[in-house]
Design an enzyme around this catalytic site. Structure first.
Site, mmCIF file in Angstrom:
data_model
loop_
_atom_site.group_PDB
_atom_site.id
_atom_site.type_symbol
_atom_site.label_atom_id
_atom_site.label_comp_id
_atom_site.label_asym_id
_atom_site.label_seq_id
_atom_site.Cartn_x
_atom_site.Cartn_y
_atom_site.Cartn_z
ATOM 1 N N HIS A 66 5.894 -20.767 -16.340
ATOM 2 C CA HIS A 66 5.788 -22.190 -15.949
ATOM 3 C C HIS A 66 4.329 -22.593 -15.785
ATOM 4 O O HIS A 66 4.031 -23.696 -15.351
ATOM 5 C CB HIS A 66 6.533 -22.402 -14.613
ATOM 6 C CG HIS A 66 7.913 -21.828 -14.629
ATOM 7 N ND1 HIS A 66 8.891 -22.264 -15.488
ATOM 8 C CD2 HIS A 66 8.478 -20.817 -13.919
ATOM 9 C CE1 HIS A 66 9.998 -21.567 -15.291
ATOM 10 N NE2 HIS A 66 9.777 -20.680 -14.343
ATOM 11 N N HIS A 94 -2.538 -22.052 -8.374
ATOM 12 C CA HIS A 94 -2.050 -22.341 -9.718
ATOM 13 C C HIS A 94 -2.340 -23.801 -10.022
ATOM 14 O O HIS A 94 -2.894 -24.510 -9.181
ATOM 15 C CB HIS A 94 -0.540 -22.051 -9.801
ATOM 16 C CG HIS A 94 0.245 -22.927 -8.892
ATOM 17 N ND1 HIS A 94 0.546 -22.574 -7.583
ATOM 18 C CD2 HIS A 94 0.731 -24.178 -9.065
ATOM 19 C CE1 HIS A 94 1.198 -23.567 -7.014
ATOM 20 N NE2 HIS A 94 1.313 -24.549 -7.880
ATOM 21 N N HIS A 96 -1.015 -27.590 -12.311
ATOM 22 C CA HIS A 96 -0.037 -28.367 -13.084
ATOM 23 C C HIS A 96 -0.819 -29.308 -13.980
ATOM 24 O O HIS A 96 -1.870 -29.829 -13.566
ATOM 25 C CB HIS A 96 0.865 -29.175 -12.140
ATOM 26 C CG HIS A 96 1.633 -28.334 -11.167
ATOM 27 N ND1 HIS A 96 2.916 -27.889 -11.401
ATOM 28 C CD2 HIS A 96 1.280 -27.827 -9.953
ATOM 29 C CE1 HIS A 96 3.328 -27.164 -10.357
ATOM 30 N NE2 HIS A 96 2.356 -27.110 -9.479
ATOM 31 N N GLU A 106 0.579 -34.041 -10.222
ATOM 32 C CA GLU A 106 1.947 -34.200 -9.672
ATOM 33 C C GLU A 106 1.939 -35.379 -8.707
ATOM 34 O O GLU A 106 2.725 -36.313 -8.863
ATOM 35 C CB GLU A 106 2.372 -32.905 -8.991
ATOM 36 C CG GLU A 106 2.428 -31.749 -10.008
ATOM 37 C CD GLU A 106 3.492 -30.733 -9.680
ATOM 38 O OE1 GLU A 106 3.382 -30.097 -8.612
ATOM 39 O OE2 GLU A 106 4.443 -30.569 -10.466
ATOM 40 N N HIS A 119 -3.125 -26.331 -6.975
ATOM 41 C CA HIS A 119 -2.400 -26.076 -5.724
ATOM 42 C C HIS A 119 -2.807 -24.729 -5.144
ATOM 43 O O HIS A 119 -2.685 -23.708 -5.829
ATOM 44 C CB HIS A 119 -0.892 -26.073 -5.983
ATOM 45 C CG HIS A 119 -0.351 -27.442 -6.265
ATOM 46 N ND1 HIS A 119 0.860 -27.658 -6.898
ATOM 47 C CD2 HIS A 119 -0.865 -28.668 -6.029
ATOM 48 C CE1 HIS A 119 1.076 -28.955 -7.019
ATOM 49 N NE2 HIS A 119 0.043 -29.596 -6.497
ATOM 50 N N THR A 200 7.039 -28.001 -5.533
ATOM 51 C CA THR A 200 7.327 -28.929 -6.636
ATOM 52 C C THR A 200 8.026 -28.208 -7.798
ATOM 53 O O THR A 200 8.148 -28.758 -8.893
ATOM 54 C CB THR A 200 6.036 -29.586 -7.164
ATOM 55 O OG1 THR A 200 5.228 -28.556 -7.762
ATOM 56 C CG2 THR A 200 5.269 -30.281 -6.062
HETATM 57 C C1 TM7 Z 1 5.203 -21.480 -3.996
HETATM 58 C C2 TM7 Z 1 4.925 -22.479 -5.063
HETATM 59 C C3 TM7 Z 1 4.455 -23.744 -4.772
HETATM 60 C C4 TM7 Z 1 4.209 -24.643 -5.822
HETATM 61 S S1 TM7 Z 1 3.641 -26.202 -5.561
HETATM 62 C C5 TM7 Z 1 4.431 -24.254 -7.138
HETATM 63 O O1 TM7 Z 1 4.156 -25.107 -8.151
HETATM 64 C C6 TM7 Z 1 4.907 -22.970 -7.369
HETATM 65 O O2 TM7 Z 1 5.144 -22.117 -6.341
HETATM 66 ZN ZN ZN Z 2 2.392 -26.321 -7.569
#
Ligand code: TM7
Ligand code: ZN
Length: 268
Positions: A66, A94, A96, A106, A119, A200
């Site tokens: 992801h 990580h 997005h 996001e 994040h 999210t």
């Molecule tokens: C624990 C966690 C928090 C977010 S916000 C994410 O995208 C994946 O995993």
């Molecule tokens: Zn996240």
């Protein structure tokens, strides 16, 4: 098994509630930050947000299918102050992003999207034994959110991007040899919005105190393109998703209603 959740039409955000009922809850993230609704709060001003990270504790980077995720040894890190009670420790960070840089964050601000969003996930080590346990409690997690906009190349994030070719496929991971300092990825001014929300991504636990910095940080188009070169399937397997060549070109969740939740701000 049920088709793994993702970001395509078939398994994307609007399908998650089927297998993850919490995704349809009333304390979900992300949200649009309607700046006119934000209330400034003297208690936030009186307890400055403070963090301490140990760059040598960034351990591995993995392609989760992801996105990319840098896992950290929590020991020695801490996040306190602002809206938080007790001490939170850094677990992972990580990002997005979107298929083009006009979208990808996001959270949105007065309806405006940014190109991506970083994040930093922390867990409440004053009350819980580890991140997994903390994720099941309303005060268990805190995520520091940093809005990313197109601009200059980001030197600290470049250390992540240099590792992306070695985690091109889902499940691949590699050691982070050159220490990455999460503190260097935060904006200069520390003004932020804060509200109670969720992860999210599924299972979308409603256990996150969100702290979203107001000042965006710059990344280059080339760095965003590197994010989009990750693949969502395992090497040698068929691509299950209907994305072009199984490229992870977009992994952001659209905003959910803030509802009756309070939105507070600290700093201008
Ligand atoms: C624990 C966690 C928090 C977010 S916000 C994410 O995208 C994946 O995993
Ligand atoms: Zn996240």
């Amino acid at each position: 098994s049920a088709a793994e959740w993702g970001y395509t039409k078939r398994n994307g955000p609007f399908t998650w509630a089927k297998n993850y009922p919490t995704a349809a809850g009333i304390r979900q993230s992300p949200v649009d930050i309607d700046t006119a609704l934000a209330t400034s709060d003297s208690s936030l001003e009186s307890k400055p947000l403070r963090w301490k990270y140990v760059p040598q504790n960034t351990r591995t980077i993995v392609n989760s299918g992801h996105g990319w995720r840098v896992d950290v040894d929590s020991e020695g890190s801490e996040l306190v102050g602002g809206p938080l009670e007790g001490t939170y420790k850094l677990q992972q960070f990580h990002c997005h992003w979107g298929s083009s840089s006009d979208k990808g964050s996001e959270h949105t601000v007065d309806g405006q999207s940014y190109a991506a969003e970083l994040h930093l996930v922390h867990w409440n080590s004053s009350k819980y034994a580890d991140c997994g346990e903390a994720a099941d409690y309303p005060d268990g997690l805190t995520v520091l959110g940093v809005l990313l906009k197109v601009g200059a190349k980001n030197p600290e994030l470049q250390k992540v991007i240099d590792l992306i070719p070695s985690i091109s496929h889902r499940g691949e991971k590699t050691e982070v040899k050159e220490a990455i300092d999460p503190a260097k990825m935060l904006p200069k001014t520390l003004s932020y919005w804060t509200y109670l929300g969720s992860l999210t991504v599924p299972p979308c636990n409603e256990s996150v105190t969100w702290i979203l910095f107001k000042e965006p940080v710059e990344v280059s188009e080339e760095q965003l393109a590197a994010f989009r070169s990750l693949r969502c399937y395992k090497r040698g397997e068929e691509c299950p998703c209907d994305e072009v060549d199984g490229l992870l070109i977009s992994n952001y969740r659209p905003t959910l209603p803030l509802g009756t939740r309070e939105l507070r701000e600290c700093g201008s």
